[in-house]
Enzyme design. Structure first.
Site, PDB file in Angstrom:
ATOM      1  N   CYS A 124       0.842  -1.201   0.000  1.00  0.00           N
ATOM      2  CA  CYS A 124       0.000   0.000   0.000  1.00  0.00           C
ATOM      3  C   CYS A 124       0.879   1.253   0.000  1.00  0.00           C
ATOM      4  CB  CYS A 124      -0.924  -0.029   1.224  1.00  0.00           C
ATOM      5  SG  CYS A 124      -2.196   1.244   1.226  1.00  0.00           S
ATOM      6  N   CYS A 125       1.907   1.281   0.867  1.00  0.00           N
ATOM      7  CA  CYS A 125       2.817   2.436   0.902  1.00  0.00           C
ATOM      8  C   CYS A 125       3.600   2.551  -0.411  1.00  0.00           C
ATOM      9  CB  CYS A 125       3.811   2.322   2.055  1.00  0.00           C
ATOM     10  SG  CYS A 125       3.122   2.698   3.677  1.00  0.00           S
ATOM     11  N   CYS A 166      -1.274   8.439   7.355  1.00  0.00           N
ATOM     12  CA  CYS A 166      -2.638   8.126   6.938  1.00  0.00           C
ATOM     13  C   CYS A 166      -3.471   7.699   8.157  1.00  0.00           C
ATOM     14  CB  CYS A 166      -2.613   6.974   5.933  1.00  0.00           C
ATOM     15  SG  CYS A 166      -1.678   7.328   4.446  1.00  0.00           S
ATOM     16  N   CYS A 181       7.728   4.212   5.874  1.00  0.00           N
ATOM     17  CA  CYS A 181       6.859   3.819   4.765  1.00  0.00           C
ATOM     18  C   CYS A 181       7.692   3.436   3.540  1.00  0.00           C
ATOM     19  CB  CYS A 181       5.923   4.955   4.398  1.00  0.00           C
ATOM     20  SG  CYS A 181       6.780   6.476   3.946  1.00  0.00           S
ATOM     21  N   CYS A 200      -3.445   4.118   9.613  1.00  0.00           N
ATOM     22  CA  CYS A 200      -2.153   3.618  10.112  1.00  0.00           C
ATOM     23  C   CYS A 200      -1.555   4.552  11.157  1.00  0.00           C
ATOM     24  CB  CYS A 200      -1.172   3.470   8.944  1.00  0.00           C
ATOM     25  SG  CYS A 200      -1.791   2.377   7.658  1.00  0.00           S
TER      26      CYS A 200
HETATM   27  S1  SF4 Z   1       0.385   4.673   5.605  1.00  0.00           S
HETATM   28 FE1  SF4 Z   1      -1.212   3.066   5.525  1.00  0.00          FE
HETATM   29  S2  SF4 Z   1      -2.903   3.825   4.244  1.00  0.00           S
HETATM   30 FE2  SF4 Z   1      -1.078   5.162   3.941  1.00  0.00          FE
HETATM   31  S3  SF4 Z   1      -0.098   4.366   2.136  1.00  0.00           S
HETATM   32 FE3  SF4 Z   1       0.901   3.369   3.883  1.00  0.00          FE
HETATM   33  S4  SF4 Z   1      -0.265   1.472   4.324  1.00  0.00           S
HETATM   34 FE4  SF4 Z   1      -1.482   2.749   2.888  1.00  0.00          FE
END
Ligand code: SF4
Length: 228
Positions: free
Chosen positions: A114-115, A197, A222, A200
């Site tokens: 996701c990151c 985010c 991240c 998280c």
């Molecule tokens: S911090 Fe969480 S929601 Fe944001 S990009 Fe990374 S995994 Fe995805």
């Protein structure tokens, strides 16, 4: 910029004020210099300093689809106060396309992927046309960040990385904010020393590591600032 030149610059700038480091960096690289910010307290200080210097810098925010409303409002207040442009950079795929490819709420199952999709790859694409980028990291935040130099080669993104706040403490950051009346994210006043985010990020308790609220302590970075 050759490696030896970079090492000498890092040595010369070590111990200089963040403003002096930004003066050097913008004189040398502007307009081919970028800055990524998630509007943490440190990033807000850098926006204020860059506005005062006035040379063109491509300031951008990685809009992950999951930022707090307070974060987006901080962006609005910084633009209003300093008259700077702050781009919103999105992943190449829309939220719907990411969900179609990987299922809903990817952050629940794979925060690294996701990151990567929402932060690392968009940053890579955004800084590709620049010779340098500015980050708001501080040396005392994570073991990876402790190894950084004020000016260094960023092998991951293949450009010079400038870290003007590397030697600052949390106290230095807040002293600058209060002295200069810099807009900041109000979540900092509600137990969130580090803000990413919303899925998280959680507030931390007294005595906890300031970054313990990120990814519930499962990871520290991240991928933007990790050296591996
Ligand atoms: S911090 Fe969480 S929601 Fe944001 S990009 Fe990374 S995994 Fe995805």
């Amino acid at each position: 910029m050759i490696a030896q030149d970079l090492t000498e610059s890092a040595r010369a700038l070590d111990g200089k004020s963040p403003e002096a480091v930004l003066e050097w960096a913008t004189e040398r690289f502007s307009p081919k210099i970028a800055m990524a910010t998630a509007f943490g307290a440190e990033g807000c200080c850098l926006v204020a300093m860059l506005a005062k210097i006035g040379r063109p810098v491509r300031i951008f925010n990685l809009d992950t689809d999951y930022q707090f409303e307070e974060t987006l409002d901080t962006r609005r207040r910084l633009i209003e106060k300093y008259g700077v442009a702050i781009e919103s950079v999105h992943a190449r795929q829309s939220k719907a396309e990411i969900e179609a490819a990987h299922g809903p709420d990817l952050w629940k199952r794979d925060t690294n992927l996701c990151c990567r999709i929402r932060k690392v790859e968009p940053l890579r694409e955004t800084v590709a046309g620049s010779d340098a980028w500015i980050s708001a990291i501080r040396r005392d935040q994570t073991p990876d960040r402790a190894q950084s130099q004020v000016v260094e080669w960023d092998a991951k993104f293949e450009l010079v990385k400038v870290n003007p706040l590397l030697h600052w403490t949390w106290k230095n950051v807040w002293s600058y904010i209060h002295t200069n009346d810099v807009p900041y994210n109000p979540l900092h006043d509600r137990g969130y020393p580090s803000i990413g985010c919303w899925p998280c990020t959680r507030p931390v308790q007294d005595g906890e590591d300031p970054r313990a609220g990120r990814w519930n302590g499962e990871k520290k970075e991240c991928g933007l600032h990790s050296r591996g």
